[in-house]
Design a protein around this motif. Sequence first.
Motif, PDB file in Angstrom:
ATOM      1  N   GLN A  11       0.847  -1.200   0.000  1.00  0.00           N
ATOM      2  CA  GLN A  11       0.000   0.000   0.000  1.00  0.00           C
ATOM      3  C   GLN A  11       0.877   1.242   0.000  1.00  0.00           C
ATOM      4  N   PHE A  12       0.451   2.245  -0.714  1.00  0.00           N
ATOM      5  CA  PHE A  12       1.164   3.526  -0.673  1.00  0.00           C
ATOM      6  C   PHE A  12       0.177   4.643  -0.971  1.00  0.00           C
ATOM      7  N   ARG A  13       0.580   5.831  -0.638  1.00  0.00           N
ATOM      8  CA  ARG A  13      -0.288   6.983  -0.868  1.00  0.00           C
ATOM      9  C   ARG A  13       0.379   7.938  -1.842  1.00  0.00           C
ATOM     10  N   LEU A  14      -0.438   8.653  -2.558  1.00  0.00           N
ATOM     11  CA  LEU A  14       0.027   9.757  -3.395  1.00  0.00           C
ATOM     12  C   LEU A  14      -0.543  11.057  -2.823  1.00  0.00           C
ATOM     13  N   PRO A  15       0.108  12.175  -3.069  1.00  0.00           N
ATOM     14  CA  PRO A  15      -0.406  13.431  -2.529  1.00  0.00           C
ATOM     15  C   PRO A  15      -1.838  13.670  -2.983  1.00  0.00           C
ATOM     16  N   SER A  16      -2.608  14.360  -2.139  1.00  0.00           N
ATOM     17  CA  SER A  16      -4.022  14.576  -2.431  1.00  0.00           C
ATOM     18  C   SER A  16      -4.223  15.463  -3.652  1.00  0.00           C
ATOM     19  N   ASP A  17      -3.191  16.221  -4.038  1.00  0.00           N
ATOM     20  CA  ASP A  17      -3.344  17.077  -5.219  1.00  0.00           C
ATOM     21  C   ASP A  17      -2.540  16.545  -6.407  1.00  0.00           C
ATOM     22  N   TRP A  18      -2.230  15.256  -6.362  1.00  0.00           N
ATOM     23  CA  TRP A  18      -1.585  14.605  -7.517  1.00  0.00           C
ATOM     24  C   TRP A  18      -2.697  14.072  -8.421  1.00  0.00           C
ATOM     25  N   LEU A  19      -2.580  14.303  -9.718  1.00  0.00           N
ATOM     26  CA  LEU A  19      -3.612  13.797 -10.621  1.00  0.00           C
ATOM     27  C   LEU A  19      -3.082  13.718 -12.036  1.00  0.00           C
ATOM     28  N   LEU A  20      -3.034  12.517 -12.575  1.00  0.00           N
ATOM     29  CA  LEU A  20      -2.685  12.313 -13.985  1.00  0.00           C
ATOM     30  C   LEU A  20      -3.740  11.411 -14.599  1.00  0.00           C
ATOM     31  N   LEU A  21      -4.426  11.940 -15.597  1.00  0.00           N
ATOM     32  CA  LEU A  21      -5.504  11.176 -16.207  1.00  0.00           C
ATOM     33  C   LEU A  21      -5.208  10.792 -17.649  1.00  0.00           C
ATOM     34  N   ALA A  22      -4.151  11.353 -18.214  1.00  0.00           N
ATOM     35  CA  ALA A  22      -3.879  11.153 -19.648  1.00  0.00           C
ATOM     36  C   ALA A  22      -2.949   9.968 -19.856  1.00  0.00           C
ATOM     37  N   SER A  23      -2.023  10.102 -20.748  1.00  0.00           N
ATOM     38  CA  SER A  23      -1.260   8.935 -21.198  1.00  0.00           C
ATOM     39  C   SER A  23       0.112   8.814 -20.562  1.00  0.00           C
ATOM     40  N   GLN A  24       0.368   9.529 -19.467  1.00  0.00           N
ATOM     41  CA  GLN A  24       1.668   9.425 -18.823  1.00  0.00           C
ATOM     42  C   GLN A  24       1.894   7.999 -18.294  1.00  0.00           C
ATOM     43  N   THR A  25       3.122   7.638 -18.161  1.00  0.00           N
ATOM     44  CA  THR A  25       3.427   6.286 -17.682  1.00  0.00           C
ATOM     45  C   THR A  25       4.292   6.349 -16.427  1.00  0.00           C
ATOM     46  N   GLY A  26       4.030   5.413 -15.547  1.00  0.00           N
ATOM     47  CA  GLY A  26       4.896   5.183 -14.408  1.00  0.00           C
ATOM     48  C   GLY A  26       5.746   3.952 -14.687  1.00  0.00           C
ATOM     49  N   GLU A  27       6.615   3.633 -13.761  1.00  0.00           N
ATOM     50  CA  GLU A  27       7.499   2.490 -14.017  1.00  0.00           C
ATOM     51  C   GLU A  27       7.780   1.746 -12.719  1.00  0.00           C
ATOM     52  N   LEU A  28       7.699   0.441 -12.843  1.00  0.00           N
ATOM     53  CA  LEU A  28       8.099  -0.430 -11.743  1.00  0.00           C
ATOM     54  C   LEU A  28       9.383  -1.120 -12.163  1.00  0.00           C
ATOM     55  N   ARG A  29      10.430  -0.980 -11.379  1.00  0.00           N
ATOM     56  CA  ARG A  29      11.685  -1.690 -11.657  1.00  0.00           C
ATOM     57  C   ARG A  29      11.761  -2.852 -10.684  1.00  0.00           C
ATOM     58  N   LEU A  30      11.557  -4.024 -11.236  1.00  0.00           N
ATOM     59  CA  LEU A  30      11.361  -5.209 -10.412  1.00  0.00           C
ATOM     60  C   LEU A  30      12.658  -6.005 -10.279  1.00  0.00           C
TER      61      LEU A  30
END
Lengths: 352, 730
Positions: free
Chosen positions: B352-371
């Motif tokens: 579980q993790f939290r993001l800031p309450s004013d963080w918001l990305l709805l479009a095509s941006q990508t995050g990354e998990l380095r496993l």
Amino acid sequence: MKRRQFVSALAAGLALRHSRASAQPAELGDQLRDVWSAWRDAHANGSGRVIDAPQQFASHSEGQSYGLFLAALAGDRRTFDRIETWTRVNLAIRSDALMAWRWLPDSPVRVPDTNNASDGDLFRAWALLRASDRFLVPEYRELAATIAADLAEHCIAERSDGTPLLLPAADGFRTAEGFIVNLAYSMPLALEELAAAFGLPVLAQAAEGAVRLSAELAEGGVVPDWVEVTESGLIQPEGFSFDCGYEAMRVPLFYIWSGLADHPAVRTFALAQRAAPENRAATIIERGSGAILETSSEAGYRSLSALSACVTENSLGSGMLPFSVEQAYYPATLQVFSMIAQAQGAPRCIPL
Amino acid sequence: MTRRPLPALCSLVAALALAPAASAQQIELDGFTDGPTIEERSRPAPAGPEAGSGDPAPEPETLVLPLRPPRLAASDPETYRMSGQYDQASFTLFVPVEMSGAELRIATQSAIDILPQRSAIEVSVNGTPVGTLTPDNFGVAGIDTFSVPDGLLTAGRNRVTLSARQVHRVFCGPDAAFNLWTDIALPESGIEMPLADLPVGPLGFLAGASAQIARDIPLQLRMPDPDATMAEASDLIARFDAVYGQVPPEISVGNYYSASENATQRARITVLTADYALPNGPEFRRGGDGAIVFLLRSGDYDNAAQVFTGAVPAPSSEFTTPIIEPGRPTTLAELDTDGIEGRGRYIREHVQFRLPSDWLLLASQTGELRLDWRYDTDLPKGGLLLVKVNGTTIQLLPLDEPENAGRPLPTLRIPFAANLLRPGANRLTFEALVPGDPPDEACVPSEAPIFEISGGTSLTIPPSPRLSLPGIERTLQFAPRSAISLSEAAEVTLSPGLLPRLSSVLAAPTGQDTDLDSDIEIKIGIPADIAALDGDVVADHAEQLRAVMQSERQERGSAEDAWSQVGGNQWWRGLLQRDRITQFPARLNEWLRAIWTGNESALAPWLAERSADAILLQPDMEQPGHLWLLLEPDGDHRAVIASLAESRDAYRGPHGQVSVFLPDTGWESWDAPNRPLLLREPLTAANARTVVGNYVTIIPGRYIGPILILAVLSSIVAFGIAVVTRRKRA
């Protein structure tokens, strides 16, 4: 408080007036509604018969009347009417307004003895008086007046000094030397309210007489179940209990309820209860020695013991127990009465 | 037995009949000729065990200081279930005094499928192992006891941890895992002690209250006037709840006169009117029934509350889920997860993790998990590891390639759509399914983990301009306890004890600074309040909302098959499914609508498919701080409270504008298509593209419309130029 001071206070009527100011019946009835429902469901059937299971599943005029009083207090008109109807049909069968004292379900003759019991009649009259005000039924008041008048006519005996006392029944308790009384039958508050309502001062005098007699008896120990009043003094009636048992335990209860928490009968009862084992209450106390002859763990008896201890010690908060539906009719009734007595006569002794 | 007087006429007959009662007094009555027969009049002593003082002394009454579960139970509060091949749970144990020679008892009942010879539950107290329990109580619950070394149990809060390893008698695949369980009977598990030894003090009170609550008996609050003074006591209850963490006990409110109905109380709170003085402040007393009573004066709640928190420091009420700083890699170790070892054949581990309450990305941006990971050797064919973000699979990893097994694998970069994430709580999941080997026989025992995820595995979330959308979850992040109240209709229909309990699970931790643009007010209501609701969300939907609460539960289809997503992305599979083909026109229509208005559906059809025990809603997005929680007056609210307590700081909580709750499905939420997106920083060249992307995603129509108009205008201009140019040439 010394006896003389106490009696003076009683004569002034201060204690009784205080008790009435402590809690309004309607408000108390609301607070006791859950407890009343539990009592009703456990000990009254749908026809309005209050059942004393350990006593051959009998119904007594006392039980019917206690049920009537509690129903009136809780504002339960439906149950009140049912109990009153059953009582009229089955116990109010005498030529006067008093009731036969017992109804046996398994006896060939359901009412083998038509003699009355004055405590049952007293509480019925009191309940009808309260119900008349609560439910706005004038007929109840008329019937209460008739019962009170018959009590005054048939169930009063006088001591040698002219003090009236309430006899246990219309018949059978006069002796060659005097008469036998049961002080638990003389509920002071009930007698005084009926006396005031119907202009029967003899009932108020009987209340005062009983309170004085209890104070005399308390000088020699716990107030006994029965006592014979004779010209020569107070003696143990032959064949009757002279210990403080299931009868006399109502004396401190009714006195606290009536605002007489300082009465020596309450104090002697509370002191004797101290010797009871933990989580038990004495149910029979030997009058002379104060020795405990029998105990019980039932919540009703323990609540009464805790209430008397609290008023004697002037504590804030008491060890009265939550109402238990597990117990028999009699301790259950004593427990509800203890709650009423606490609310009206010992407001500091809130059940913790 | 005493006898009453005999009337003259009957005296002879009666005397004969009652000859055994030789001691009976015979009294001659004056002038009485036809009176009653002789009768018993005195009340005799009851028969049976109560009679006489010579009856044996009863056994001293005892109570079990119970294990308190880590989360509130939705259905059966007396049982905690440990399920699967491996499971672990930590319980709180309130002990009133430091104990020596204590014995810890654990009452269990296990599934018949468990093979006891190879199964075990390890028991530890405050981190020290005290023994191992064999789960072999199959038919009925049984009790195992463990000696606790002296000094290990301290007065106050202790922690008992159970680590279960459960092996199936026959199978060992993922399906077998669902048949493995051991129920812990909480009221019977803990430390047994004589009731009389319960000390009269705050710790005795908390221990007694724990024992009572474990048996599903509410803690009673006795007050002179429950209706008038309930609100005053709310803070006291809040402090009391704080001691129990976010698992508030049920509280019943009443006057001084109660009927026990077999419910033995071990602790309660009694409030005196202000007329009475307690010179030393609130105090503890023992009630006539042995319960520890906390006695206080009305209005003295602040002092009273400190008694509890002074005796047992409350656990942290802060949001405990760690927060990620967008824009830089955050390792699992930084998220309080040093690494994950997956054991068993069906494994599901969450981070579980939290993001800031004013963080918001709805479009095509990508995050990354380095496993950084590895898996065990000799795993059967078909084993898979699913990596999920907020329930959506972002990667399928095989666990059956011998050349890669048994060694650390190179860091695997897994990109994922950032719009899977949302402000507040999020969840990264590792879910493994390993078939039996062979599928229908017992497995070869293996203590090695199936897979290991290194604590160095990192998550990178792209940064976002400060943007926010109105929503239930956002309001709940800042709601103070004082903002939560009952509606007028709810005050007369719901239990008064419900308000403090709900407040405990709805309110945000103290000290949370709000950045909402309206005041916060959360009303607890009933369906009768729906008619009075007003706002852009609920306008014209009162009937549907009422129907949702009154309708029979809708069948929501069977639970999702964990295997169903495997290979589910191949397009040609759709051609083989008739239902998909028949649904195609509707899907196409929905897709075309979504192009214009966004992905969110309208509220009416969404509500039409649902039923609910509770609805949490934000009636008006112009007033985002105003929420309503609607409850059925006669419903069992335990599940709602349990769910809110559990999801308060977790991904599966209510969000959006309308969230409906059923015990079986949890919270299902609806987001309004026209949510007003609010930019909380200046629009700059650097953030313009992201901001526009978010706006366009939410309401594509606002982007498509101007572009279409611009295109048309451009075409007209171009056409005009062309025409004018052609004329000149002519």
